[in-house]
Design a protein around this motif. Sequence first.
Motif, PDB file in Angstrom:
ATOM      1  N   MET A   1       4.041 -11.237  -4.459  1.00 24.73           N
ATOM      2  CA  MET A   1       3.196 -10.128  -4.038  1.00 24.73           C
ATOM      3  C   MET A   1       4.027  -8.987  -3.448  1.00 24.73           C
ATOM      4  O   MET A   1       3.479  -7.997  -3.022  1.00 24.73           O
ATOM      5  CB  MET A   1       2.195 -10.577  -2.974  1.00 24.73           C
ATOM      6  CG  MET A   1       1.496 -11.881  -3.316  1.00 24.73           C
ATOM      7  SD  MET A   1      -0.277 -11.671  -3.338  1.00 24.73           S
ATOM      8  CE  MET A   1      -0.767 -13.271  -3.931  1.00 24.73           C
ATOM      9  N   SER A   2       5.355  -9.109  -3.457  1.00 25.78           N
ATOM     10  CA  SER A   2       6.169  -8.100  -2.801  1.00 25.78           C
ATOM     11  C   SER A   2       5.988  -6.727  -3.449  1.00 25.78           C
ATOM     12  O   SER A   2       6.142  -5.717  -2.790  1.00 25.78           O
ATOM     13  CB  SER A   2       7.637  -8.496  -2.826  1.00 25.78           C
ATOM     14  OG  SER A   2       8.068  -8.566  -4.170  1.00 25.78           O
ATOM     15  N   SER A   3       5.629  -6.690  -4.751  1.00 23.79           N
ATOM     16  CA  SER A   3       5.518  -5.408  -5.427  1.00 23.79           C
ATOM     17  C   SER A   3       4.381  -4.554  -4.860  1.00 23.79           C
ATOM     18  O   SER A   3       4.368  -3.347  -5.056  1.00 23.79           O
ATOM     19  CB  SER A   3       5.293  -5.626  -6.921  1.00 23.79           C
ATOM     20  OG  SER A   3       4.084  -6.306  -7.130  1.00 23.79           O
ATOM     21  N   THR A   4       3.423  -5.159  -4.187  1.00 24.82           N
ATOM     22  CA  THR A   4       2.309  -4.369  -3.654  1.00 24.82           C
ATOM     23  C   THR A   4       2.397  -4.199  -2.141  1.00 24.82           C
ATOM     24  O   THR A   4       1.545  -3.550  -1.547  1.00 24.82           O
ATOM     25  CB  THR A   4       0.958  -5.027  -3.974  1.00 24.82           C
ATOM     26  OG1 THR A   4       0.951  -6.325  -3.369  1.00 24.82           O
ATOM     27  CG2 THR A   4       0.733  -5.152  -5.461  1.00 24.82           C
ATOM     28  N   ARG A  21      -5.297  -4.445  -3.767  1.00 22.31           N
ATOM     29  CA  ARG A  21      -4.397  -4.496  -4.909  1.00 22.31           C
ATOM     30  C   ARG A  21      -3.791  -5.879  -5.033  1.00 22.31           C
ATOM     31  O   ARG A  21      -3.140  -6.183  -6.003  1.00 22.31           O
ATOM     32  CB  ARG A  21      -3.256  -3.469  -4.744  1.00 22.31           C
ATOM     33  CG  ARG A  21      -3.669  -2.048  -4.946  1.00 22.31           C
ATOM     34  CD  ARG A  21      -3.917  -1.704  -6.394  1.00 22.31           C
ATOM     35  NE  ARG A  21      -2.732  -1.955  -7.210  1.00 22.31           N
ATOM     36  CZ  ARG A  21      -2.752  -2.129  -8.511  1.00 22.31           C
ATOM     37  NH1 ARG A  21      -3.877  -2.119  -9.163  1.00 22.31           N
ATOM     38  NH2 ARG A  21      -1.643  -2.332  -9.185  1.00 22.31           N
ATOM     39  N   GLU A  22      -3.933  -6.720  -3.989  1.00 20.46           N
ATOM     40  CA  GLU A  22      -3.206  -7.989  -4.011  1.00 20.46           C
ATOM     41  C   GLU A  22      -3.891  -9.030  -4.872  1.00 20.46           C
ATOM     42  O   GLU A  22      -3.280  -9.654  -5.693  1.00 20.46           O
ATOM     43  CB  GLU A  22      -2.987  -8.484  -2.583  1.00 20.46           C
ATOM     44  CG  GLU A  22      -2.104  -7.495  -1.821  1.00 20.46           C
ATOM     45  CD  GLU A  22      -1.140  -8.163  -0.895  1.00 20.46           C
ATOM     46  OE1 GLU A  22      -1.321  -9.361  -0.627  1.00 20.46           O
ATOM     47  OE2 GLU A  22      -0.208  -7.498  -0.436  1.00 20.46           O
ATOM     48  N   SER A  23      -5.145  -9.267  -4.645  1.00 16.62           N
ATOM     49  CA  SER A  23      -5.900 -10.083  -5.583  1.00 16.62           C
ATOM     50  C   SER A  23      -7.385 -10.066  -5.244  1.00 16.62           C
ATOM     51  O   SER A  23      -7.778  -9.794  -4.131  1.00 16.62           O
ATOM     52  CB  SER A  23      -5.358 -11.505  -5.655  1.00 16.62           C
ATOM     53  OG  SER A  23      -5.901 -12.288  -4.633  1.00 16.62           O
TER      54      SER A  23
END
Lengths: 116, 116
Positions: A1-4, A21-23
């Motif tokens: 999840m680091s990209s968000t 945006r994460e889920s």
Amino acid sequence: MSSTMGLPVTDVTACCAPLSRESLSPENAEALARSMKALADPARLRLVSLVAAHDGGEACVCDLIEPLGLSQPTVSHHLKILTEAGFLTRSKRGQWAYYRLAPGALDSLARLLVTI
Amino acid sequence: MSSTMGLPVTDVTACCAPLSRESLSPENAEALARSMKALADPARLRLVSLVAAHDGGEACVCDLIEPLGLSQPTVSHHLKILTEAGFLTRSKRGQWAYYRLAPGALDSLARLLVTI
């Protein structure tokens, strides 16, 4: 999840709670699936399209039977599902009920899809 | 249909043939319903969301079992449906298959919905 990480939560004005945006939460996924299932039927998609394209953006069951090629009870059943799911609005005048596209319903669903 | 007379046919670049403003053809309605049904499931919506939010926009089955709380065969089954419907792409590396969002698939579906 680091990209968000560090990105703000997307602001969606729709029927459901905003999606991060994460889920998608299990609750939002249930609500979105229910809404999509109400529309994910060839006859119901054509009904929505026929109502939208009809004179004045409004149609009664009597206008929809012939172009759809289905019986009145079947058309009424599909219209009920679409109305309960919030895609159509229904107003009774005289002996007929008239249906319109619920303002913003398809746009809200489309916005939710692109924010997944 | 007078409300749409004179308007140009909407140009949609998507999986299906462009939809006219007048009404959805039976063939396009079937294709759109099939595509929506593949996505209209809480577990599959969450899978798409989890893949999109994962590091680098890519995830293998092993990354998805725990957050989804489902068995590997069930997760693999849902991933197969999403891949066959064109929402995910799959690439095999070593012992695992990695999944990504298919570019533009959700946008195309969203665009089709708002042109109904």
